[in-house]
Write a protein that holds these residues in place. Structure first.
Motif, PDB file in Angstrom:
ATOM      1  N   VAL A 138       0.728  -1.374  -0.076  1.00  0.00           N
ATOM      2  CA  VAL A 138      -0.100  -0.194  -0.047  1.00  0.00           C
ATOM      3  C   VAL A 138       1.053   1.148   0.078  1.00  0.00           C
ATOM      4  N   SER A 139       0.588   2.007  -0.766  1.00  0.00           N
ATOM      5  CA  SER A 139       0.881   3.505  -0.893  1.00  0.00           C
ATOM      6  C   SER A 139       0.400   4.506  -0.686  1.00  0.00           C
ATOM      7  N   VAL A 140       0.837   5.706   0.680  1.00  0.00           N
ATOM      8  CA  VAL A 140       0.129   6.499   0.286  1.00  0.00           C
ATOM      9  C   VAL A 140       0.619   8.479  -0.120  1.00  0.00           C
ATOM     10  N   ARG A 141      -0.054   8.681  -1.007  1.00  0.00           N
ATOM     11  CA  ARG A 141       0.487   9.863  -1.436  1.00  0.00           C
ATOM     12  C   ARG A 141      -0.149  11.651  -0.651  1.00  0.00           C
ATOM     13  N   VAL A 142      -0.031  12.031  -0.993  1.00  0.00           N
ATOM     14  CA  VAL A 142      -0.693  13.697   0.074  1.00  0.00           C
ATOM     15  C   VAL A 142      -0.363  14.763  -1.254  1.00  0.00           C
ATOM     16  N   SER A 143      -1.204  15.746  -1.763  1.00  0.00           N
ATOM     17  CA  SER A 143      -1.266  16.130  -3.384  1.00  0.00           C
ATOM     18  C   SER A 143      -1.948  17.650  -2.747  1.00  0.00           C
ATOM     19  N   THR A 144      -1.720  18.842  -2.806  1.00  0.00           N
ATOM     20  CA  THR A 144      -2.313  20.292  -2.911  1.00  0.00           C
ATOM     21  C   THR A 144      -2.488  20.502  -4.491  1.00  0.00           C
ATOM     22  N   PRO A 145      -3.580  21.243  -4.750  1.00  0.00           N
ATOM     23  CA  PRO A 145      -3.250  22.399  -6.468  1.00  0.00           C
ATOM     24  C   PRO A 145      -2.223  22.928  -6.519  1.00  0.00           C
ATOM     25  N   VAL A 146      -2.207  23.551  -5.984  1.00  0.00           N
ATOM     26  CA  VAL A 146      -1.385  24.724  -5.475  1.00  0.00           C
ATOM     27  C   VAL A 146       0.082  24.548  -4.244  1.00  0.00           C
ATOM     28  N   THR A 147       1.264  25.295  -4.215  1.00  0.00           N
ATOM     29  CA  THR A 147       2.188  25.218  -3.485  1.00  0.00           C
ATOM     30  C   THR A 147       2.323  26.351  -2.581  1.00  0.00           C
ATOM     31  N   THR A 148       1.493  27.670  -3.283  1.00  0.00           N
ATOM     32  CA  THR A 148       1.756  29.021  -2.950  1.00  0.00           C
ATOM     33  C   THR A 148       0.516  29.869  -2.983  1.00  0.00           C
ATOM     34  N   VAL A 149      -0.361  30.106  -1.434  1.00  0.00           N
ATOM     35  CA  VAL A 149      -1.488  31.113  -1.378  1.00  0.00           C
ATOM     36  C   VAL A 149      -1.703  31.663  -1.015  1.00  0.00           C
ATOM     37  N   ALA A 150      -2.693  32.362  -0.721  1.00  0.00           N
ATOM     38  CA  ALA A 150      -2.688  34.076  -0.512  1.00  0.00           C
ATOM     39  C   ALA A 150      -2.950  33.694   1.094  1.00  0.00           C
ATOM     40  N   PRO A 151      -3.396  34.760   2.299  1.00  0.00           N
ATOM     41  CA  PRO A 151      -3.432  34.574   3.447  1.00  0.00           C
ATOM     42  C   PRO A 151      -4.870  34.047   3.378  1.00  0.00           C
ATOM     43  N   GLU A 152      -5.573  33.366   4.485  1.00  0.00           N
ATOM     44  CA  GLU A 152      -7.115  32.953   4.437  1.00  0.00           C
ATOM     45  C   GLU A 152      -8.073  32.805   3.530  1.00  0.00           C
ATOM     46  N   THR A 153      -7.096  31.914   2.752  1.00  0.00           N
ATOM     47  CA  THR A 153      -7.812  30.585   1.986  1.00  0.00           C
ATOM     48  C   THR A 153      -7.635  29.915   2.315  1.00  0.00           C
ATOM     49  N   GLU A 154      -8.470  28.598   1.559  1.00  0.00           N
ATOM     50  CA  GLU A 154      -8.704  27.698   2.433  1.00  0.00           C
ATOM     51  C   GLU A 154      -7.470  26.943   1.177  1.00  0.00           C
ATOM     52  N   ILE A 155      -6.966  25.828   1.662  1.00  0.00           N
ATOM     53  CA  ILE A 155      -6.105  24.955   0.902  1.00  0.00           C
ATOM     54  C   ILE A 155      -6.698  23.721   0.893  1.00  0.00           C
ATOM     55  N   PRO A 156      -6.907  23.167  -0.336  1.00  0.00           N
ATOM     56  CA  PRO A 156      -7.431  21.719  -0.721  1.00  0.00           C
ATOM     57  C   PRO A 156      -6.542  20.977  -0.770  1.00  0.00           C
ATOM     58  N   PHE A 157      -5.910  20.043  -0.522  1.00  0.00           N
ATOM     59  CA  PHE A 157      -5.887  18.571  -0.430  1.00  0.00           C
ATOM     60  C   PHE A 157      -6.182  17.346  -0.658  1.00  0.00           C
ATOM     61  N   THR A 158      -5.132  16.342  -1.547  1.00  0.00           N
ATOM     62  CA  THR A 158      -5.460  15.560  -1.133  1.00  0.00           C
ATOM     63  C   THR A 158      -4.804  14.231  -1.064  1.00  0.00           C
ATOM     64  N   VAL A 159      -5.923  13.070  -0.425  1.00  0.00           N
ATOM     65  CA  VAL A 159      -4.342  12.011   0.070  1.00  0.00           C
ATOM     66  C   VAL A 159      -5.276  10.498  -0.826  1.00  0.00           C
ATOM     67  N   THR A 160      -3.730   9.758  -1.713  1.00  0.00           N
ATOM     68  CA  THR A 160      -4.748   8.780  -2.761  1.00  0.00           C
ATOM     69  C   THR A 160      -3.865   7.820  -1.592  1.00  0.00           C
ATOM     70  N   MET A 161      -4.497   6.923  -1.046  1.00  0.00           N
ATOM     71  CA  MET A 161      -3.830   5.286  -1.204  1.00  0.00           C
ATOM     72  C   MET A 161      -3.752   4.003  -1.940  1.00  0.00           C
ATOM     73  N   LYS A 162      -2.994   3.907  -2.401  1.00  0.00           N
ATOM     74  CA  LYS A 162      -3.604   2.624  -3.522  1.00  0.00           C
ATOM     75  C   LYS A 162      -2.149   1.185  -3.287  1.00  0.00           C
ATOM     76  N   ASN A 163      -3.101   0.362  -3.259  1.00  0.00           N
ATOM     77  CA  ASN A 163      -2.939  -1.510  -2.918  1.00  0.00           C
ATOM     78  C   ASN A 163      -2.144  -1.579  -4.213  1.00  0.00           C
ATOM     79  N   ALA A 164      -1.581  -2.062  -4.262  1.00  0.00           N
ATOM     80  CA  ALA A 164      -0.321  -1.893  -5.390  1.00  0.00           C
ATOM     81  C   ALA A 164      -0.523  -3.579  -6.069  1.00  0.00           C
ATOM     82  N   LEU A 165      -1.154  -4.291  -4.919  1.00  0.00           N
ATOM     83  CA  LEU A 165      -1.116  -5.985  -5.672  1.00  0.00           C
ATOM     84  C   LEU A 165      -2.335  -6.215  -6.082  1.00  0.00           C
TER      85      LEU A 165
END
Length: 178
Positions: free
Chosen positions: A53-80
């Motif tokens: 199983v692998s885990v990956r965290v990703s965000t659509p942007v790496t630099t944001v302005a103050p007081e804006t929500e930061i969306p992120f995605t956690v992806t888990m995958k079974n390779a077998l």
């Protein structure tokens, strides 16, 4: 009604799909299925399950302005190509944090029950969880403190002993500009 019975519409000899008649030589309609999760628990060692199983965290942007929500995605995958079940320390199967503050909370949290849980993946399954960080840290039950400009690390891990060793965690860095 009389016409239906006189026309032999209910039963005919040449129809193989006549209701309520069954051939004694009929084959079973479906075979039994095998519980893949139970077999993988017995046959696949824990260390192999954790490496599958692998885990990956990703965000659509790496630099944001103050007081804006930061969306992120956690992806888990079974390779077998077989189902995998990972035993977790508690019923909370995975966690996320911002700069080692679980769920962006700097307060003492309620402890989860002291019993193990399980995280089950079907063969080749990929799961995605979407979360948002509001650029605030919880400092008390009713008080949230805004994050200062700078770099922050958003991380996620499956709730096992030493998730970094088994590759069951990941992190990404974002920058809040002033």
């Amino acid at each position: 009604m009389r016409r239906i019975y006189e026309s032999n519409a209910i039963s005919r000899d040449d129809d193989q799909f006549t209701p309520s008649e069954r051939s004694s030589a009929a084959e079973p309609q479906a075979a039994r299925t095998i519980n893949g999760s139970a077999w993988s628990k017995r046959l696949v060692p824990h260390r192999l399950r954790r490496r599958a199983v692998s885990v990956r965290v990703s965000t659509p942007v790496t630099t944001v302005a103050p007081e804006t929500e930061i969306p992120f995605t956690v992806t888990m995958k079974n390779a077998l190509p077989i189902p995998i079940t990972i035993r977790t320390r508690s019923p909370i199967r995975w966690t996320w944090s911002v700069d080692d503050a679980p769920e962006a909370s700097r307060t003492t949290r309620r402890e989860p029950p002291d019993r193990p849980g399980e995280l089950h993946f079907d063969r080749g399954e990929r799961r995605q969880f979407r979360r948002r960080w509001s650029q605030r840290f919880k400092v008390s039950d009713r008080e949230w403190e805004p994050a200062d400009p700078g770099e922050y690390t958003i991380s996620a891990a499956i709730n096992v002993d030493d998730p970094d060793r088994w590759g069951l965690s990941d992190e990404t860095t974002i920058r809040i500009e002033s």
